[in-house]
Write a protein that holds these residues in place. Sequence first.
Motif, mmCIF file in Angstrom:
data_model
loop_
_atom_site.group_PDB
_atom_site.id
_atom_site.type_symbol
_atom_site.label_atom_id
_atom_site.label_comp_id
_atom_site.label_asym_id
_atom_site.label_seq_id
_atom_site.Cartn_x
_atom_site.Cartn_y
_atom_site.Cartn_z
ATOM 1 N N ASN A 79 0.828 -1.210 0.000
ATOM 2 C CA ASN A 79 0.000 0.000 0.000
ATOM 3 C C ASN A 79 0.862 1.260 0.000
ATOM 4 N N GLU A 80 2.061 1.196 0.576
ATOM 5 C CA GLU A 80 2.959 2.356 0.530
ATOM 6 C C GLU A 80 3.467 2.584 -0.891
ATOM 7 N N LYS A 82 1.931 1.613 -3.633
ATOM 8 C CA LYS A 82 0.792 2.042 -4.447
ATOM 9 C C LYS A 82 0.516 3.530 -4.303
ATOM 10 N N SER A 83 0.850 4.121 -3.161
ATOM 11 C CA SER A 83 0.567 5.538 -2.937
ATOM 12 C C SER A 83 1.655 6.464 -3.491
ATOM 13 N N TRP A 85 2.294 7.325 -6.446
ATOM 14 C CA TRP A 85 1.787 8.202 -7.496
ATOM 15 C C TRP A 85 1.278 9.509 -6.886
ATOM 16 N N ALA A 86 0.632 9.427 -5.705
ATOM 17 C CA ALA A 86 0.114 10.624 -5.051
ATOM 18 C C ALA A 86 1.267 11.520 -4.589
ATOM 19 N N VAL A 87 2.314 10.918 -4.071
ATOM 20 C CA VAL A 87 3.485 11.692 -3.646
ATOM 21 C C VAL A 87 4.090 12.416 -4.850
#
Length: 108
Positions: A79-80, A82-83, A85-87
């Motif tokens: 999950n880290e 996967k995130s 892209w947001a960063v």
Amino acid sequence: MIFRDLCFGLSVKEISAITYRHPSTVRRYLRTNKAPPHVLHLVNLYRVGRLPSLHESWRGWRMNGELLVDPDGNGYRANEIKSLWAVRQLRRELERLRARPAQFVMDF
């Protein structure tokens, strides 16, 4: 290497998922104690946690349970990753805002 020894402690279902082989094929490998070299290689990679990539950028990375571990020993959960892209989006937005001319508000 003896296939049964390499697979000790793994279920047929796990070996099937690791090797992309049907469970009946895995059972035959276990019964005869023989498997093709590439199947042995996949199980061995799983056992030692290495990623099956020859690309230089992945050298030193490994899997440890649910974590992807970098060469420095930092672990990352799915999950880290996967995130990320947001960063990246946030970083681009901050860079865009930083590049704009500063606006000053003057109170009288």
